[in-house]
Design an enzyme around this catalytic site. Structure first.
Site, mmCIF file in Angstrom:
data_model
loop_
_atom_site.group_PDB
_atom_site.id
_atom_site.type_symbol
_atom_site.label_atom_id
_atom_site.label_comp_id
_atom_site.label_asym_id
_atom_site.label_seq_id
_atom_site.Cartn_x
_atom_site.Cartn_y
_atom_site.Cartn_z
ATOM 1 N N SER A 151 0.869 -1.188 0.000
ATOM 2 C CA SER A 151 0.000 0.000 0.000
ATOM 3 C C SER A 151 0.897 1.226 0.000
ATOM 4 O O SER A 151 2.074 1.138 0.377
ATOM 5 C CB SER A 151 -0.848 -0.013 1.279
ATOM 6 N N TYR A 164 -2.992 -1.355 10.398
ATOM 7 C CA TYR A 164 -2.852 -1.425 8.935
ATOM 8 C C TYR A 164 -1.511 -0.820 8.507
ATOM 9 O O TYR A 164 -0.755 -1.423 7.733
ATOM 10 C CB TYR A 164 -4.021 -0.685 8.277
HETATM 11 P P1 NAI Z 1 -11.006 -6.353 -0.815
HETATM 12 O O1 NAI Z 1 -11.660 -6.229 0.505
HETATM 13 O O2 NAI Z 1 -11.846 -6.467 -2.024
HETATM 14 O O3 NAI Z 1 -9.954 -7.564 -0.831
HETATM 15 C C1 NAI Z 1 -9.398 -8.156 0.299
HETATM 16 C C2 NAI Z 1 -9.530 -9.658 0.134
HETATM 17 O O4 NAI Z 1 -8.859 -10.316 1.217
HETATM 18 C C3 NAI Z 1 -11.007 -10.113 0.176
HETATM 19 O O5 NAI Z 1 -11.250 -10.942 -0.939
HETATM 20 C C4 NAI Z 1 -11.103 -10.893 1.477
HETATM 21 O O6 NAI Z 1 -12.063 -11.950 1.433
HETATM 22 C C5 NAI Z 1 -9.675 -11.417 1.592
HETATM 23 N N1 NAI Z 1 -9.369 -11.825 2.977
HETATM 24 C C6 NAI Z 1 -9.686 -11.205 4.125
HETATM 25 N N2 NAI Z 1 -9.289 -11.945 5.173
HETATM 26 C C7 NAI Z 1 -8.699 -13.053 4.676
HETATM 27 C C8 NAI Z 1 -8.085 -14.192 5.251
HETATM 28 N N3 NAI Z 1 -8.002 -14.331 6.573
HETATM 29 N N4 NAI Z 1 -7.589 -15.160 4.422
HETATM 30 C C9 NAI Z 1 -7.679 -15.054 3.072
HETATM 31 N N5 NAI Z 1 -8.258 -13.984 2.466
HETATM 32 C C10 NAI Z 1 -8.755 -13.005 3.262
HETATM 33 O O7 NAI Z 1 -10.071 -5.064 -0.953
HETATM 34 P P2 NAI Z 1 -8.872 -4.769 -1.955
HETATM 35 O O8 NAI Z 1 -8.770 -3.311 -2.062
HETATM 36 O O9 NAI Z 1 -9.002 -5.553 -3.177
HETATM 37 O O10 NAI Z 1 -7.607 -5.253 -1.099
HETATM 38 C C11 NAI Z 1 -6.617 -6.127 -1.616
HETATM 39 C C12 NAI Z 1 -5.267 -5.695 -1.061
HETATM 40 O O11 NAI Z 1 -4.964 -4.412 -1.567
HETATM 41 C C13 NAI Z 1 -5.219 -5.615 0.448
HETATM 42 O O12 NAI Z 1 -4.012 -6.179 0.925
HETATM 43 C C14 NAI Z 1 -5.230 -4.116 0.692
HETATM 44 O O13 NAI Z 1 -4.587 -3.746 1.892
HETATM 45 C C15 NAI Z 1 -4.480 -3.605 -0.528
HETATM 46 N N6 NAI Z 1 -4.699 -2.194 -0.811
HETATM 47 C C16 NAI Z 1 -5.927 -1.729 -1.191
HETATM 48 C C17 NAI Z 1 -6.105 -0.377 -1.432
HETATM 49 C C18 NAI Z 1 -7.413 0.193 -1.846
HETATM 50 O O14 NAI Z 1 -7.567 1.432 -1.800
HETATM 51 N N7 NAI Z 1 -8.381 -0.602 -2.251
HETATM 52 C C19 NAI Z 1 -4.989 0.581 -1.285
HETATM 53 C C20 NAI Z 1 -3.764 -0.031 -0.880
HETATM 54 C C21 NAI Z 1 -3.630 -1.364 -0.663
#
Ligand code: NAI
Length: 267
Positions: A151, A164
């Site tokens: 991130s 985070y």
């Molecule tokens: P999202 O909420 O759609 O994706 C997160 C995913 O992680 C979900 O599919 C969820 O089911 C899964 N997850 C949660 N707990 C879990 C576990 N214990 N075991 C396996 N899977 C698990 O959100 P997004 O944005 O797609 O996030 C993906 C990555 O991107 C994350 O690491 C987030 O920190 C990072 N990120 C996102 C940003 C944003 O603005 N959307 C900015 C910077 C980083």
């Protein structure tokens, strides 16, 4: 992109958002993709539906798909997940540590359980999955690649999101340390640092007026798309990036550029 055709990739947290976009991009590049998902009881139906939808889109690309359910913070789940993928395909080439969660709370009120949960999924999960991937990469010829979805908060502190911020700061050192430790073994470790991206992790992604408010802080004047993150993830995992290791590439519309310096403060 060079070197992704026919490769076997595992993407954690791939049922939604950036993970889903990464899984689809790898499939479009000709790689077989294993999707990890984790469903908490309250969102089980929705998660399974989005996993099935993603698998359908992967198969439409003419490559293999595999679904592996696991909580990445749990050591036994992670071991079983790698066993399933390696038994099914015989080989894994690329790991994408994408699973992540966040929760807002003033740091003086942050509960230890919440702190542990976020560090457990975002950082411990990435370590556990990386360890399994490394053991497999070292057990056969050909090296491998790990891509960490970090991130902008790897380097920008984020008040009221202490766990985070710590998890993503730690992920930066996970990337660099593993990259250095295994550089001479044909294993590359890199990261992407997304800026504000419209995905389910962000409440504002559902509300256009709030998205505008977020966009107003970004030098390029808009939030990012999950597909833009996926393009960088594919590049860093491909042979086009064969000489790149230990780097986090920020994909953030200029968010890490200290926007306040755009105008001269002393004028
Ligand atoms: P999202 O909420 O759609 O994706 C997160 C995913 O992680 C979900 O599919 C969820 O089911 C899964 N997850 C949660 N707990 C879990 C576990 N214990 N075991 C396996 N899977 C698990 O959100 P997004 O944005 O797609 O996030 C993906 C990555 O991107 C994350 O690491 C987030 O920190 C990072 N990120 C996102 C940003 C944003 O603005 N959307 C900015 C910077 C980083």
């Amino acid at each position: 992109m060079k070197g992704l055709q026919g490769k076997n990739v595992l993407v954690t947290g791939a049922s939604t958002g950036i993970g889903r976009a990464i899984a689809l991009r790898f499939a479009q590049e000709g790689a077989n993709v294993a999707i990890n998902y984790y469903n908490s009881a309250d969102e089980a139906a929705e998660t399974l539906e989005s996993v099935q939808k993603t698998c359908g889109s992967i198969r439409d690309c003419g490559v293999g798909d595999l679904v592996v359910q696991a909580d990445v913070s749990k050591e036994e789940d992670v071991a079983k997940m790698f066993q399933t993928v390696i038994e099914a395909w015989g080989r894994l080439d690329i790991l994408v540590n994408n699973a992540g969660i966040q929760k807002e709370a003033p740091s003086h009120e942050l509960e230890a359980n919440s702190f542990d949960k976020i560090i457990g999924i975002n950082l411990r999960g990435a370590y556990l999955c990386s360890r399994e991937a490394l053991r497999h990469f070292l057990s056969r010829d050909g090296g491998g690649s790990i891509l960490n979805v970090s991130s902008v908060h790897e380097i920008i502190p984020r008040p009221e999101y202490l766990s985070y911020s710590i998890s993503k700061g730690g992920m930066g050192n996970l990337t660099r340390t593993l990259a250095l430790e295994y550089a001479n073994k044909g294993i590359r470790v890199n990261g992407i640092g997304p800026g504000a991206t419209a995905t389910p992790i962000n409440d504002w992604a559902e509300r256009p007026e709030e998205e505008q408010q977020v966009a107003s802080h970004i030098p390029m004047g808009r939030v990012g798309e999950a597909e833009e993150m996926a393009a960088a993830a594919a590049f860093l995992s491909s042979d086009e990036a064969a000489y790149i290791t230990g780097q986090t590439l920020y994909i953030d519309g200029g968010l890490t550029l200290y926007a306040d310096f755009r105008e001269n403060w002393s004028a």
